[in-house]
Design a protein around this motif. Structure first.
Motif, PDB file in Angstrom:
ATOM      1  N   PRO A   1      24.013 -20.193 -42.574  1.00 55.94           N
ATOM      2  CA  PRO A   1      24.978 -20.860 -43.459  1.00 55.94           C
ATOM      3  C   PRO A   1      24.551 -20.839 -44.916  1.00 55.94           C
ATOM      4  CG  PRO A   1      23.825 -22.460 -42.049  1.00 55.94           C
ATOM      5  CD  PRO A   1      23.436 -21.093 -41.582  1.00 55.94           C
ATOM      6  N   ASP A   2      23.229 -20.714 -45.160  1.00 56.96           N
ATOM      7  CA  ASP A   2      22.751 -20.725 -46.551  1.00 56.96           C
ATOM      8  C   ASP A   2      22.498 -19.316 -47.083  1.00 56.96           C
ATOM      9  OD1 ASP A   2      20.639 -20.327 -44.816  1.00 56.96           O
ATOM     10  OD2 ASP A   2      19.261 -21.704 -45.833  1.00 56.96           O
ATOM     11  N   LEU A   3      23.040 -18.314 -46.435  1.00 49.57           N
ATOM     12  CA  LEU A   3      22.925 -16.962 -46.995  1.00 49.57           C
ATOM     13  C   LEU A   3      23.653 -16.954 -48.338  1.00 49.57           C
ATOM     14  CD1 LEU A   3      21.820 -14.130 -46.118  1.00 49.57           C
ATOM     15  CD2 LEU A   3      24.180 -13.557 -45.532  1.00 49.57           C
ATOM     16  N   PRO A   4      22.993 -16.488 -49.422  1.00 57.69           N
ATOM     17  CA  PRO A   4      23.662 -16.514 -50.729  1.00 57.69           C
ATOM     18  C   PRO A   4      24.957 -15.698 -50.730  1.00 57.69           C
ATOM     19  CG  PRO A   4      21.318 -16.048 -50.976  1.00 57.69           C
ATOM     20  CD  PRO A   4      21.612 -15.996 -49.497  1.00 57.69           C
ATOM     21  N   THR A   5      25.893 -16.128 -51.587  1.00 54.66           N
ATOM     22  CA  THR A   5      27.217 -15.492 -51.641  1.00 54.66           C
ATOM     23  C   THR A   5      27.114 -13.983 -51.864  1.00 54.66           C
ATOM     24  OG1 THR A   5      27.882 -17.516 -52.707  1.00 54.66           O
ATOM     25  CG2 THR A   5      29.482 -15.738 -52.738  1.00 54.66           C
ATOM     26  N   ARG A   6      26.176 -13.571 -52.688  1.00 58.65           N
ATOM     27  CA  ARG A   6      26.063 -12.134 -53.006  1.00 58.65           C
ATOM     28  C   ARG A   6      25.845 -11.321 -51.727  1.00 58.65           C
ATOM     29  NH1 ARG A   6      21.569  -9.399 -56.009  1.00 58.65           N
ATOM     30  NH2 ARG A   6      22.363  -7.260 -56.102  1.00 58.65           N
ATOM     31  N   GLN A   7      24.908 -11.772 -50.887  1.00 55.01           N
ATOM     32  CA  GLN A   7      24.612 -11.027 -49.656  1.00 55.01           C
ATOM     33  C   GLN A   7      25.743 -11.206 -48.643  1.00 55.01           C
ATOM     34  OE1 GLN A   7      22.078 -12.616 -51.342  1.00 55.01           O
ATOM     35  NE2 GLN A   7      21.195 -10.651 -51.956  1.00 55.01           N
ATOM     36  N   ALA A   8      26.280 -12.431 -48.562  1.00 51.00           N
ATOM     37  CA  ALA A   8      27.363 -12.668 -47.591  1.00 51.00           C
ATOM     38  C   ALA A   8      28.559 -11.780 -47.936  1.00 51.00           C
ATOM     39  CB  ALA A   8      27.755 -14.140 -47.592  1.00 51.00           C
ATOM     40  N   ASP A   9      28.892 -11.707 -49.220  1.00 46.39           N
ATOM     41  CA  ASP A   9      30.030 -10.865 -49.633  1.00 46.39           C
ATOM     42  C   ASP A   9      29.759  -9.396 -49.305  1.00 46.39           C
ATOM     43  OD1 ASP A   9      31.280 -13.108 -50.532  1.00 46.39           O
ATOM     44  OD2 ASP A   9      31.011 -12.694 -52.678  1.00 46.39           O
ATOM     45  N   ALA A  10      28.534  -8.968 -49.561  1.00 50.30           N
ATOM     46  CA  ALA A  10      28.193  -7.563 -49.277  1.00 50.30           C
ATOM     47  C   ALA A  10      28.317  -7.283 -47.774  1.00 50.30           C
ATOM     48  CB  ALA A  10      26.776  -7.266 -49.758  1.00 50.30           C
ATOM     49  N   LEU A  11      27.902  -8.241 -46.954  1.00 44.17           N
ATOM     50  CA  LEU A  11      27.991  -8.016 -45.502  1.00 44.17           C
ATOM     51  C   LEU A  11      29.448  -7.964 -45.038  1.00 44.17           C
ATOM     52  CD1 LEU A  11      25.058  -9.994 -43.845  1.00 44.17           C
ATOM     53  CD2 LEU A  11      25.172  -7.633 -44.633  1.00 44.17           C
ATOM     54  N   VAL A  12      30.291  -8.736 -45.702  1.00 45.09           N
ATOM     55  CA  VAL A  12      31.713  -8.685 -45.329  1.00 45.09           C
ATOM     56  C   VAL A  12      32.285  -7.309 -45.689  1.00 45.09           C
ATOM     57  CG1 VAL A  12      33.984  -9.690 -45.775  1.00 45.09           C
ATOM     58  CG2 VAL A  12      32.015 -11.180 -45.391  1.00 45.09           C
ATOM     59  N   VAL A  13      31.868  -6.781 -46.822  1.00 47.24           N
ATOM     60  CA  VAL A  13      32.303  -5.418 -47.195  1.00 47.24           C
ATOM     61  C   VAL A  13      31.822  -4.428 -46.136  1.00 47.24           C
ATOM     62  CG1 VAL A  13      31.989  -3.560 -48.900  1.00 47.24           C
ATOM     63  CG2 VAL A  13      32.383  -5.921 -49.674  1.00 47.24           C
ATOM     64  N   GLU A  14      30.558  -4.565 -45.743  1.00 46.70           N
ATOM     65  CA  GLU A  14      29.984  -3.665 -44.720  1.00 46.70           C
ATOM     66  C   GLU A  14      30.742  -3.818 -43.389  1.00 46.70           C
ATOM     67  OE1 GLU A  14      27.825  -1.346 -44.880  1.00 46.70           O
ATOM     68  OE2 GLU A  14      26.673  -1.180 -43.015  1.00 46.70           O
ATOM     69  N   ALA A  15      31.024  -5.067 -43.018  1.00 45.98           N
ATOM     70  CA  ALA A  15      31.719  -5.318 -41.743  1.00 45.98           C
ATOM     71  C   ALA A  15      33.116  -4.701 -41.760  1.00 45.98           C
ATOM     72  CB  ALA A  15      31.804  -6.822 -41.493  1.00 45.98           C
ATOM     73  N   ARG A  16      33.777  -4.753 -42.920  1.00 46.95           N
ATOM     74  CA  ARG A  16      35.156  -4.242 -43.007  1.00 46.95           C
ATOM     75  C   ARG A  16      35.213  -2.723 -43.184  1.00 46.95           C
ATOM     76  NH1 ARG A  16      38.705  -8.552 -46.328  1.00 46.95           N
ATOM     77  NH2 ARG A  16      40.289  -7.172 -45.527  1.00 46.95           N
ATOM     78  N   SER A  17      34.074  -2.131 -43.493  1.00 50.82           N
ATOM     79  CA  SER A  17      34.070  -0.688 -43.770  1.00 50.82           C
ATOM     80  C   SER A  17      34.384   0.094 -42.497  1.00 50.82           C
ATOM     81  CB  SER A  17      32.687  -0.273 -44.292  1.00 50.82           C
ATOM     82  OG  SER A  17      31.762  -0.265 -43.218  1.00 50.82           O
ATOM     83  N   ALA A  18      34.624   1.400 -42.682  1.00 53.75           N
ATOM     84  CA  ALA A  18      34.910   2.270 -41.539  1.00 53.75           C
ATOM     85  C   ALA A  18      33.750   2.281 -40.557  1.00 53.75           C
ATOM     86  CB  ALA A  18      35.178   3.685 -42.038  1.00 53.75           C
ATOM     87  N   ARG A  19      32.566   1.879 -41.013  1.00 51.47           N
ATOM     88  CA  ARG A  19      31.410   1.862 -40.098  1.00 51.47           C
ATOM     89  C   ARG A  19      31.607   0.861 -38.975  1.00 51.47           C
ATOM     90  NH1 ARG A  19      29.083   3.345 -44.873  1.00 51.47           N
ATOM     91  NH2 ARG A  19      29.202   1.280 -45.788  1.00 51.47           N
ATOM     92  N   PHE A  20      32.189  -0.323 -39.291  1.00 52.78           N
ATOM     93  CA  PHE A  20      32.283  -1.369 -38.274  1.00 52.78           C
ATOM     94  C   PHE A  20      33.715  -1.848 -38.016  1.00 52.78           C
ATOM     95  CE2 PHE A  20      27.903  -1.391 -39.756  1.00 52.78           C
ATOM     96  CZ  PHE A  20      27.273  -1.189 -38.541  1.00 52.78           C
ATOM     97  N   GLY A  21      34.612  -1.640 -38.970  1.00 52.07           N
ATOM     98  CA  GLY A  21      36.042  -1.851 -38.737  1.00 52.07           C
ATOM     99  C   GLY A  21      36.490  -3.273 -38.440  1.00 52.07           C
TER     100      GLY A  21
END
Ligand code: 2M8
Length: 446
Positions: A328-348
């Motif tokens: 829950p305390d993952l900083p916004t910068r990393q959390a946002d980046a992971l959401v981009v990664e999750a939404r990418s064609a890699r993970f869909g």
């Protein structure tokens, strides 16, 4: 054998799906624990039991607590919770590698019964907290009181004995400790483990007698798994001098995210039972900071495992990288980046997913849709990522993932894993954590 993956099941109502999940769990119940699968994994597994307890809390709360209690009865004196607790009633050869290979009872501080000497991601404190929320009184609170010291000792073991690099993160000494045995994440450090596939001629693998060999780790993988176990066992599973003795030493993002999430859960459990949550909160903060400092790769925008022997981040972009979202305390910068990664064609990941969440980057050359942790979709990982998406303010994506996971089990039944394109069921057809977690997903409508 090379069986084509088939669709089975086909549950048309959520009630029928839920009943199927309960029946699966009931059939896998074994006196004081649930086996992951009667055929492939007939003993008790550590992180399986945690996921299973989360599901049991919805339908068999008393069993949820027995599940965790039986696992922690096998805790070693140093606090380690073994990744397998062997059922002594089973015949020799019921699983490979069995007790005769681990020889845990020769090691100092091991319990009287046979176990492995490895650990798995510490998702148990989170499981205990969620089970309590689902089934609070009066048994739940008593159970939390009983489990708390054991959960604290589990964390202490990891902090005191497994921080090989001295950076505040836990090192795993075997791919089995990650839970994602043959993930492409481990290919590089595994290539450095000296072993030859031919040594497997001396053994009889149990898994390939029950599952398609083309879906499982290779003989060379197994030769290396055994070589690492032998190195650890020869040192009595002693964690002093790991850097000198162990050929595989890796900081895994999932393991460490679970380690941090455990401190968050312990803070809540401490508050419930009248203990001090402060030290848990402080440790949780430190773990998240260490994870970001050591495993976040700004170049790829995801978390990568660190090979401690080679002193570098490992390049494969597997689903492991998304799992720090559960903090829950993952900083916004990393959390946002992971959401981009999750939404990418890699993970869909999407509000309406057209395919299941894969365990590996589906655009990678070494993506294998049928082979175990090298592509197939697994419910426990999706369940963790969904929690992370909720924690970081993405209810639409979380719901897309929830629907996708429910759809998988509704279409194919409680399989161990699923084809990442077609959703066909793979591996064991009656797998406990799939059953348990679908019950939790069905109950947890957002
Ligand atoms: C798998 O691992 C075991 C070794 O521990 C195996 O392949 O025999 C993994 O999927 C692991 O995550 C899981 O806990 C275990 C039992 O379900 O099976």
């Amino acid at each position: 054998m090379t069986a084509a993956p088939t669709r089975t099941g086909g549950f048309t109502t959520l009630g029928a799906l839920s009943q199927h999940a309960v029946t699966t769990l009931d059939a896998n119940w074994e006196h004081d624990h649930t086996v992951p699968s009667r055929t492939l994994y007939p003993h008790q597994w550590s992180w399986d039991s945690a996921f299973i307890a989360i599901g049991l809390a919805h339908v068999r709360p008393e069993r949820a607590w027995r599940e965790l209690a039986s696992l922690f009865r096998a805790q070693w004196a140093d606090g380690r919770v073994p990744h397998i607790v062997f059922n002594p009633a089973l015949r020799v050869g019921a699983y490979f590698p069995g007790p005769e290979l681990w020889r845990s009872t020769d090691a100092q501080g091991a319990p009287a019964g046979h176990t492995s000497g490895l650990v798995q991601p510490p998702v148990h404190a989170l499981a205990a907290l969620l089970a309590y929320r689902r089934a609070p009184e009066p048994v739940g609170l008593t159970a939390l009181h009983q489990l708390y010291p054991a959960l604290v000792a589990q964390q202490r073991y990891l902090a005191d004995r497994r921080d090989v690099a001295g950076d505040g993160l836990v090192c795993i000494v075997h791919p089995w400790e990650s839970g994602l045995d043959n993930s492409p994440a481990w290919d590089d450090p595994m290539a450095a483990v000296p072993a030859e596939a031919a040594v497997m001629r001396a053994y009889r693998r149990h898994d390939t007698a029950h599952a398609d060999a083309a879906h499982r780790p290779t003989d060379l993988d197994y030769a290396r798994y055994l070589a690492i176990v032998a190195a650890y066992r020869e040192h009595g599973y002693d964690d002093r001098d790991l850097a000198d003795n162990q050929p595989f030493l890796v900081e895994c993002p999932l393991f460490n995210a679970a380690y941090g999430a455990a401190e968050h859960a312990l803070a809540e459990i401490a508050a419930l039972i009248g203990a001090d949550p402060g030290p848990h909160r402080a440790r949780a903060t430190q773990i998240t900071e260490a994870l970001v400092r050591r495993l976040y790769d700004p170049a790829t925008g995801t978390f990568q495992p660190r090979d401690v022997r080679a002193g570098r981040l490992l390049g494969a972009r597997t689903v492991l990288g998304l799992t720090p979202l559960i903090l829950p305390d993952l900083p916004t910068r990393q959390a946002d980046a992971l959401v981009v990664e999750a939404r990418s064609a890699r993970f869909g990941v999407a509000a309406r997913m057209d395919r299941p969440l894969p365990s590996h980057d589906r655009t990678a050359a070494d993506f294998e849709p049928l082979r175990y942790w090298r592509g197939p979709s697994w419910l426990n990982i999706g369940w963790l990522v969904r929690r992370g998406l909720l924690a970081h303010g993405h209810p639409d994506l979380a719901e897309g993932l929830r629907q996708s996971m429910i759809g998988l089990v509704a279409g194919a039944g409680c399989h161990e894993y699923f084809h990442p394109d077609t959703g066909a069921g793979l591996g064991s057809a009656a797998f406990s954590w799939t059953a348990a977690l679908v019950l939790d997903l069905l109950a947890d409508e957002e």
